[in-house]
Design a protein around this motif. Structure first.
Motif, PDB file in Angstrom:
ATOM      1  N   LEU A 136      72.330  33.755  35.658  1.00  0.00           N
ATOM      2  CA  LEU A 136      72.090  32.327  35.389  1.00  0.00           C
ATOM      3  C   LEU A 136      72.021  31.536  36.704  1.00  0.00           C
ATOM      4  CD1 LEU A 136      71.855  29.894  33.477  1.00  0.00           C
ATOM      5  CD2 LEU A 136      74.361  29.825  33.378  1.00  0.00           C
ATOM      6  N   LEU A 137      72.985  31.770  37.583  1.00  0.00           N
ATOM      7  CA  LEU A 137      72.988  31.068  38.877  1.00  0.00           C
ATOM      8  C   LEU A 137      71.720  31.403  39.663  1.00  0.00           C
ATOM      9  CD1 LEU A 137      76.757  31.660  39.746  1.00  0.00           C
ATOM     10  CD2 LEU A 137      75.711  29.435  39.261  1.00  0.00           C
ATOM     11  N   CYS A 138      71.350  32.694  39.658  1.00  0.00           N
ATOM     12  CA  CYS A 138      70.138  33.120  40.393  1.00  0.00           C
ATOM     13  C   CYS A 138      68.894  32.442  39.818  1.00  0.00           C
ATOM     14  CB  CYS A 138      69.964  34.635  40.317  1.00  0.00           C
ATOM     15  SG  CYS A 138      71.157  35.536  41.307  1.00  0.00           S
ATOM     16  N   SER A 139      68.807  32.331  38.494  1.00  0.00           N
ATOM     17  CA  SER A 139      67.593  31.763  37.901  1.00  0.00           C
ATOM     18  C   SER A 139      67.476  30.281  38.252  1.00  0.00           C
ATOM     19  CB  SER A 139      67.555  31.997  36.386  1.00  0.00           C
ATOM     20  OG  SER A 139      68.419  31.097  35.739  1.00  0.00           O
TER      21      SER A 139
ATOM     22  N   GLU B  62      66.373  30.163  41.904  1.00  0.00           N
ATOM     23  CA  GLU B  62      64.961  30.538  42.025  1.00  0.00           C
ATOM     24  C   GLU B  62      64.060  29.405  41.560  1.00  0.00           C
ATOM     25  OE1 GLU B  62      64.832  34.307  39.993  1.00  0.00           O
ATOM     26  OE2 GLU B  62      64.887  35.420  41.890  1.00  0.00           O
ATOM     27  N   SER B  63      64.432  28.757  40.470  1.00  0.00           N
ATOM     28  CA  SER B  63      63.604  27.650  39.968  1.00  0.00           C
ATOM     29  C   SER B  63      63.595  26.481  40.953  1.00  0.00           C
ATOM     30  CB  SER B  63      64.094  27.200  38.591  1.00  0.00           C
ATOM     31  OG  SER B  63      65.321  26.516  38.727  1.00  0.00           O
ATOM     32  N   GLU B  64      64.583  26.428  41.844  1.00  0.00           N
ATOM     33  CA  GLU B  64      64.632  25.382  42.872  1.00  0.00           C
ATOM     34  C   GLU B  64      63.980  25.841  44.173  1.00  0.00           C
ATOM     35  OE1 GLU B  64      66.015  22.282  43.048  1.00  0.00           O
ATOM     36  OE2 GLU B  64      66.737  22.121  40.985  1.00  0.00           O
TER      37      GLU B  64
ATOM     38  N   LYS C 182      69.624  21.258  50.056  1.00  0.00           N
ATOM     39  CA  LYS C 182      68.199  21.667  50.100  1.00  0.00           C
ATOM     40  C   LYS C 182      67.292  20.446  49.986  1.00  0.00           C
ATOM     41  CE  LYS C 182      64.810  22.261  47.053  1.00  0.00           C
ATOM     42  NZ  LYS C 182      64.371  22.357  45.658  1.00  0.00           N
ATOM     43  N   GLU C 183      67.559  19.572  49.014  1.00  0.00           N
ATOM     44  CA  GLU C 183      66.742  18.359  48.839  1.00  0.00           C
ATOM     45  C   GLU C 183      66.805  17.480  50.085  1.00  0.00           C
ATOM     46  OE1 GLU C 183      64.503  17.366  46.671  1.00  0.00           O
ATOM     47  OE2 GLU C 183      64.782  19.239  45.567  1.00  0.00           O
ATOM     48  N   TYR C 184      67.984  17.417  50.691  1.00  0.00           N
ATOM     49  CA  TYR C 184      68.143  16.601  51.899  1.00  0.00           C
ATOM     50  C   TYR C 184      67.256  17.133  53.019  1.00  0.00           C
ATOM     51  CZ  TYR C 184      70.297  13.980  55.677  1.00  0.00           C
ATOM     52  OH  TYR C 184      70.495  13.137  56.758  1.00  0.00           O
ATOM     53  N   LEU C 185      67.250  18.463  53.180  1.00  0.00           N
ATOM     54  CA  LEU C 185      66.395  19.077  54.218  1.00  0.00           C
ATOM     55  C   LEU C 185      64.926  18.795  53.928  1.00  0.00           C
ATOM     56  CD1 LEU C 185      68.043  22.648  54.533  1.00  0.00           C
ATOM     57  CD2 LEU C 185      68.296  20.733  56.126  1.00  0.00           C
ATOM     58  N   VAL C 186      64.521  19.000  52.675  1.00  0.00           N
ATOM     59  CA  VAL C 186      63.110  18.885  52.304  1.00  0.00           C
ATOM     60  C   VAL C 186      62.631  17.438  52.429  1.00  0.00           C
ATOM     61  CG1 VAL C 186      61.494  19.086  50.359  1.00  0.00           C
ATOM     62  CG2 VAL C 186      63.173  20.902  50.774  1.00  0.00           C
TER      63      VAL C 186
END
Ligand SMILES: [Zn+2]
Length: 480
Positions: free
Chosen positions: A41-44, A47-49, A127-131
């Motif tokens: 679940l955590l991996c999915s 991955e979706s992110e 991740k969002e902050y970097l992007v």
């Protein structure tokens, strides 16, 4: 928009997914090395992110590493997540009287469902902050299986998964909001096996060589050893095989499990060697032979003060979880669900920690509503152990404690399971996510802090990871 406002906005957007993941992992309640569905679940979600996920790392099927790289990929930042449950602690979410979902079933009595999903939310926010700000960096979510088992992080560190990582943050569900001010001790576990010779205990005992006698003499020897070890060390043992149930047969086999704890990994190893010598002596005295197998080991955890100071400021900025009247009422019921003896001990601890004048107020509203200051310098050792210690020997590492349960809550109980699946766990994990994300971003944006954290890490550990386990000890997947 401030960094915290940005983080809060991202976490708000992801909140439904994160809380749903917590509740699912809570309900899966998978035991160490068996966290198949929790890990998937955590991996999915990762991955979706857009994270690149590598599963089955360090020869552990449920351990994984998820990376998101922007620009040059530097600095490299780690966030640790755990997701394993404990046997027999099944309990309905939010339920304040003992009522298991499944009798004898497992439950999240250490709150690792919250730990894993709070860390996940933090990784997504970074991740969002970097992007969105086009900043260089790599954010890595470490899927750390089996913390309640023989661990995963020391195997992950041995496999080099923390090489080149600039710093690592993690958190643990707790009854208090703070940068963890304490160290945890190192531990090594081993099986000691004695081999003798069976014989009729009445007719020809002189032909027998008792493996049970050897195990007992080992206990006697270790008891004498206890006087001559440092105060903070501990030696625990359990008989796994006492040789059988027939007194009239000289027992030809025995197996005793030992665990040795001491503050520093070097002290733990030295004490362990002395326990091995005692076992050798027991075999010599009884004419048996002995072999031992090291089964687990964790290094000691020492907070990185440079990261501690930054994270404490960030935690202050984020604040404690925003508790409402109904949360205090729920927490009060959990606190009062403890038996009178435990409750008395909890009250003594509250007086010691918060002062006697706070006792009445805390018993009425037993949720931590403040962030406690962090004092860098000398840290006390507490007697528990964690594989986060090994990450601290591989990279600058820091653990935060965030409130997910009533003040005074006892870990590894059905009460903890119930709270981890309730609104208390939810509010705590979202608060932890913000504190971890803000600490990560603040550290990333200060090259001086990263340098200082690294210098401190090298000074305290030597800067090169040495796994306390021998190379041939593999993760006990399927054998734990
Ligand atoms: Zn735990």
């Amino acid at each position: 928009m401030t960094q915290l406002e940005f983080i809060e906005q991202i976490i708000k957007e992801k909140e439904a997914v994160i809380l749903d993941a917590n509740d699912k992992i809570w309900s899966y309640a998978e035991l160490p090395y068996e966290e198949t569905r929790s890990s998937a679940l955590l991996c999915s979600i990762l991955e979706s992110e857009g994270f690149t996920v590598e599963t089955g790392v360090a020869e552990i099927p449920t351990a994984f590493v998820a990376r998101y790289v922007v620009g040059t990929g530097k600095p490299v930042m780690g966030i640790l997540g755990e997701f394993d449950a404990l046997a027999t602690l099944s309990q309905k979410a939010g339920c304040t009287v003992k009522d298991p979902v499944q009798n004898g079933g497992s439950g999240h009595g250490c709150g690792h469902c919250c730990l894993g999903t709070g860390a996940l939310a933090a990784a997504l926010a970074v991740k969002e902050y970097l992007v969105q700000n086009q900043k260089d960096g790599t954010i890595i979510y470490y899927g750390c299986a089996a913390e309640e088992g023989a661990g995963a992080k020391q195997f992950m560190a041995r496999a080099g998964l923390f090489d080149g990582v600039d710093f690592v943050y993690t958190w643990h569900p707790a009854d208090r909001n703070e940068v963890q001010p304490t160290c945890s001790v190192a531990i090594m576990g081993a099986n000691f096996e004695f081999f003798g010779r069976s014989a009729h205990a009445g007719a020809c005992p002189h032909l027998g060589r008792s493996a049970l006698d050897a195990a007992e003499l080992m206990s006697v020897g270790v008891n004498y050893l206890r006087e001559h070890m440092i105060d903070k060390a501990r030696i625990h043992y359990a008989y796994v095989d006492a040789g059988g149930t027939s007194p009239n047969v000289v027992q030809d086999h025995s197996l005793v499990k030992y665990e040795v704890r001491a503050p520093k990994v070097s002290q733990m190893k030295e004490l362990f060697e002395r326990v091995v010598d005692v076992a050798r002596g027991a075999a010599l005295m009884t004419g048996t032979t002995m072999k031992y197998e090291i089964t687990m080991a964790f290094s000691d955890y020492v907070p990185n003060d440079t990261l501690g100071k930054i994270a404490a400021e960030c935690m202050m900025e984020v604040g404690a979880p925003k508790w409402e009247t109904s949360d205090y009422e729920l927490a009060k019921k959990f606190l009062n669900s403890y038996d009178p003896v435990t409750l008395e001990t909890i009250k003594e601890d509250i007086v010691q920690t918060y002062g006697g004048d706070q006792l009445a107020k805390i018993l009425e509203r037993p949720l931590d509503d403040q962030v406690h200051p962090y004092v860098a310098g000398v840290h006390e050792y507490e007697s528990g152990s964690t594989d986060v210690g090994d990450v601290g020997y591989a990279a600058p590492t820091l653990n935060l404690n965030v409130s997910t349960c009533c003040i005074g809550n006892v870990g590894h109980t059905w009460q903890m399971t119930a709270q981890a699946g309730s609104v208390l766990g939810h509010k705590g994990l979202l608060t932890a996510a913000k504190a971890l994300a803000l600490s990560t971003i603040r550290t990333m944006e200060s090259p001086e802090v990263m340098e200082a954290a690294k210098a401190e890490f090298v000074a305290k550990t030597g800067g090169v990871y040495h796994c306390p386990l021998p190379d041939d000890v593999k993760p006990p997947v399927g054998r734990y």
